[in-house]
Write an enzyme that holds these catalytic residues in place. Structure first.
Site, PDB file in Angstrom:
ATOM      1  N   TYR A 147       0.842  -1.196   0.000  1.00  0.00           N
ATOM      2  CA  TYR A 147       0.000   0.000   0.000  1.00  0.00           C
ATOM      3  C   TYR A 147       0.875   1.243   0.000  1.00  0.00           C
ATOM      4  CZ  TYR A 147      -3.322   3.553   1.542  1.00  0.00           C
ATOM      5  OH  TYR A 147      -4.092   4.683   1.641  1.00  0.00           O
ATOM      6  N   ASP A 249       9.322   4.276   0.207  1.00  0.00           N
ATOM      7  CA  ASP A 249       8.165   4.768   0.969  1.00  0.00           C
ATOM      8  C   ASP A 249       8.435   4.543   2.451  1.00  0.00           C
ATOM      9  OD1 ASP A 249       5.746   5.239   2.219  1.00  0.00           O
ATOM     10  OD2 ASP A 249       4.546   4.204   0.702  1.00  0.00           O
ATOM     11  N   LYS A 276       2.674  10.822   8.143  1.00  0.00           N
ATOM     12  CA  LYS A 276       2.260  10.335   9.460  1.00  0.00           C
ATOM     13  C   LYS A 276       3.032  10.985  10.601  1.00  0.00           C
ATOM     14  CE  LYS A 276       0.321   5.974   7.752  1.00  0.00           C
ATOM     15  NZ  LYS A 276      -1.105   6.222   7.980  1.00  0.00           N
TER      16      LYS A 276
END
Length: 450
Positions: A147, A249, A276
């Site tokens: 993801y 990522d 985040k």
């Protein structure tokens, strides 16, 4: 206060019924949706959260890994309140974005310059566009089941099923969302995770068209299994041989240590995406890389190769909150988090074994994910949940909720610096009780939850 979900949570039920009139399905984030209704938060403090029915739970979700210091940390609250009094946002840059960028560059040797966005999704999107702008190519390679946000190309083969995923050595590119254009599938090469030989062969075969290889060194959706050094080395060599960029990522894995996953693995990606935890609880994302890689964004010499703006990109509220959070996140904080993670992984493994419930606990540092499988989970296919696996996972999630623990519905847990060993003990005890209940109920669990 002890109240059972769903029967006793009347306030959450009422809010959800109200929400259905103005939100599709009463919901904005699919990730927080639950049947028959989601539980609505009232407030949080430290490692605990209270819902609108007054039930207190230990938070092992932390807004899907974003809240590394838990809720309402006094230093972050003070920083946000001070900035709010000075202004929420401006049509001008602020010193805070420079300071946060400097901190990120200090911690990540591969990052010399940073460009801020409003989410991890946007960061990944801009990184892939940067690779295309730099190479003049269109093909993106990514790992099966990983993801990387909601950008079309990043979503390809996010959740393929056995009927569609194709050969392990050459996975099919499958659509995640209805309406995905065929061109997106054609421009996305899917790599098998932790299979260096097969990945290298695919990269070599398509190298002349390849702009970027997008990878997460410990992808959650693909099982939260660490990438092997051999796999990461194969991607780096393949990219170098093809003249493509490696995009790492680190939206989630940056919480593994001061230098993120790249620091732990000794990686040097061309571009890094962040999000985040770097926002201190507020919306944020970032793309970072070498001066050369980031030059596609540079407007100082005229129209850049990749124009990038955004009304709230680098807004001072997120920058200030992020700077406060990152300054708190020092070496001692990471040692604390790793010790808690080790304690929880060991505790969960022990209680599952004691209960006789087959399960695997993957992860590292402050991250872990529970899989209700007997065999090793090393990639998306071995992590793939059968109907039985999914039923047990749902029962486990509900069992934790009713024993005072909030975790991800897929078994993901992330810890915060606000937690103490006693909190971990409480989570392990709740998991043990739930595991024993699942074993005791046996086939009824599957029948009740499917």
């Amino acid at each position: 206060m002890t109240k059972a979900y769903p029967g006793d949570l009347a306030n959450s039920r009422a809010i959800h019924e109200r929400a259905r009139a103005s939100l599709p399905g009463g919901n904005t984030r699919a990730t927080v949706f639950m049947r028959p209704f989601p539980i609505y938060a009232e407030r949080g403090e430290g490692c605990r959260v209270w819902d609108v029915d007054g039930v207190e739970r230990i938070d092992c979700d932390n807004n899907f890994t974003a809240l590394i210091h838990g809720h309402a940390h006094p230093a972050i609250v003070a920083a946000v309140a001070g900035q709010a009094a000075r202004g929420l946002s401006f049509g001008m840059p602020t010193l805070s974005e420079v300071e946060l960028a400097e901190l990120l560059c200090e911690r990540l040797p591969a990052v010399e310059q940073v460009r801020f966005t409003n989410s991890g999704t946007e960061a990944v999107m801009m990184a892939l566009k940067a690779a295309r702008a730099a190479t003049g190519r269109s093909l993106i390679a990514k790992v099966e089941g990983a993801y990387h946000g909601a950008y079309d190309h990043a979503e390809v083969s996010l959740d393929p099923n056995p009927n569609a995923w194709g050969r392990l050595e050459a996975p099919e590119s499958t659509a995640y969302a209805a309406g995905t254009p065929p061109s997106v599938l054609n421009d996305t090469l899917v790599l098998p995770f932790n299979n260096p030989a097969a990945a290298a062969a695919l990269i070599a075969r398509h190298g002349r068209d390849l702009a970027a290889i997008l990878v997460d060194a410990m992808p959650n959706r693909a099982g939260l299994s660490p990438a092997t050094p051999e796999f990461l080395a194969a991607l780096r060599k393949g990219a170098d041989d093809a003249g493509a960029l490696v995009v790492l990522d680190e939206v989630i894995t940056f919480r593994l240590g001061l230098g993120g996953a790249q620091g732990l693995h000794g990686l040097r990606p061309d571009l890094t995406t962040l999000g985040k935890i770097i926002g201190g609880g507020l919306p944020i994302g970032a793309v970072g890389g070498s001066v050369e890689a980031m030059s596609v964004f540079d407007p100082s010499l005229g129209k850049p190769a990749l124009p990038h703006g955004g009304t709230f990109a680098a807004n001072p509220m997120a920058m200030t909150a992020g700077l406060a959070a990152m300054r708190l996140l020092d070496g001692a904080a990471f040692e604390h988090l790793s010790a808690l993670g080790d304690q929880l992984r060991a505790g969960l493994t022990a209680v599952f074994a004691s209960a006789g419930l087959p399960a695997r606990v993957n992860g590292a540092g402050s991250l872990l994910r529970v899989h209700f499988k007997a065999g090793a989970v090393v990639d998306y296919r071995s992590a793939y949940a059968t109907p039985r696996d999914a039923a047990i996972a749902q029962a486990f999630h509900r069992g934790l909720i009713n024993r005072g623990v909030l975790a991800g519905a897929n078994g993901l847990m992330s810890l915060s610096t606000a937690m103490r060993p006693s909190d971990v003990e409480a989570v392990v005890a709740a998991a043990g009780e739930t595991a024993r209940e699942i074993v005791r109920l046996g086939e009824q669990v599957e029948a009740d939850t499917l």
